[in-house]
Design a protein around this motif. Structure first.
Motif, short mmCIF file in Angstrom:
data_model
loop_
_atom_site.label_atom_id
_atom_site.label_comp_id
_atom_site.label_asym_id
_atom_site.label_seq_id
_atom_site.Cartn_x
_atom_site.Cartn_y
_atom_site.Cartn_z
N GLU A 18 54.78 59.40 21.15
CA GLU A 18 54.20 57.86 21.15
C GLU A 18 54.28 57.52 22.86
O GLU A 18 53.19 56.85 22.98
N GLU A 19 55.28 58.17 23.60
CA GLU A 19 55.13 57.71 24.83
C GLU A 19 54.33 58.76 25.77
O GLU A 19 53.98 58.41 27.01
N LYS B 61 49.59 58.18 24.12
CA LYS B 61 49.07 57.16 25.08
C LYS B 61 47.84 57.49 26.10
O LYS B 61 47.27 56.90 26.73
#
Length: 279
Positions: free
Chosen positions: A197-198, A202
């Protein structure tokens, strides 16, 4: 006949397991975070409030021994160097099922049509698992039963615990992709989700990554398999070099599986709420 079906199921099982429980949980969690309110409402109506997709993401593997007709649903096999496939050959009906493409087409039809809650609930659980499976590259190749027959030595020292004592193990290449590499990257699947997710999710590359059909996703996975197939060293040692080479591919496949599962569920789960009908 039952004996024949069991024998065929056992033969198919060697290439039937997709990502291990951690990999499937990663994909399911990424998807659940991206559900629309309508899709989430229908998911909770079918499965119960508070149920996580990760908790049922391996259900299709669990029931396979009692459902031999679903064994072939988890994969599709054609040569690693081929860039096209013939559904009439590699997705034909057998006592152990046809292939993952045919299975996913059926789950979509059940979820988008008024098929009854019991059938839609089961189709949802199959879809969560099978979209994960189609993103495991070795689930798309014929050679060595998707790598199951290739014995390898695993000696990864630069993974999640570089200061831990080295522990050399023997595995098969398919299981290495299913779970060994993933478990060497993070301590748990929740941490893996956070890192994706990080990170990759992204990145600009992630924009529009959910596009395409299940066939498109399968063929893309097949190209990943072709890319990585020759990376295995001649001595069959899965060490730090191999680990470093393939982990970006695995990260991407897990992330893609999550966003594409979300799109699939967002398209299929709310259809009855919108009072859409089947043709």
């Amino acid at each position: 006949m039952m004996r024949l079906i069991c024998a065929l199921a056992c033969a198919a099982a060697a290439n039937a397991f997709g990502w291990g429980a951690d990999g499937h949980s990663v994909i399911a969690e990424i998807a659940q975070r991206r559900l629309t309110s309508e899709a989430r409402l229908e998911m909770e109506r079918l499965l119960g409030p508070g149920v996580s997709l990760a908790s049922l993401s391996s259900w299709a593997d669990d029931v396979r021994p009692d459902r031999p007709e679903t064994s072939n649903w988890h994969f599709i096999n054609f040569p690693v160097k081929e860039d096209r496939y013939d559904p009439a050959v590699v997705c034909k009906a057998t006592p152990t099922g046809d292939c993952i493409i045919g299975a996913m087409q059926r789950q979509r039809a059940i979820l988008t049509c008024p098929s009854g809650d019991a059938k839609r609930r089961e189709a949802l659980k199959f879809a969560v698992h099978l979209i994960g499976d189609v993103h495991q590259p070795l689930h798309t190749i014929t050679e060595e039963r998707g790598g199951n027959l290739i014995r390898v030595d695993v000696d990864i020292r630069n993974g999640k615990c570089p200061r831990c004592p080295p522990r050399r193990t023997q595995e098969n290449l398919h299981s290495v992709w299913d779970s060994v590499l993933i478990s060497n990257k993070e301590w748990n699947w929740g941490a893996y989700v956070t890192r994706l997710e990080e990170g990759w999710l992204k990145a600009p590359e992630a924009r529009g990554a959910e596009a395409g059909t299940v066939e498109d996703w399968m063929l893309a996975s097949h190209r990943v398999a072709a890319q990585a197939w020759d990376w295995l060293p001649a001595d069959k040692l899965v060490g730090d070099l191999y680990f470093t080479q393939v982990m970006p591919l695995i990260d991407k496949q897990l992330a893609l599986g999550g966003v594409r599962l979300a799109r699939f569920l967002n398209e299929t789960l709310p259809t009855l709420l919108r009072r859409e009908t089947c043709n």
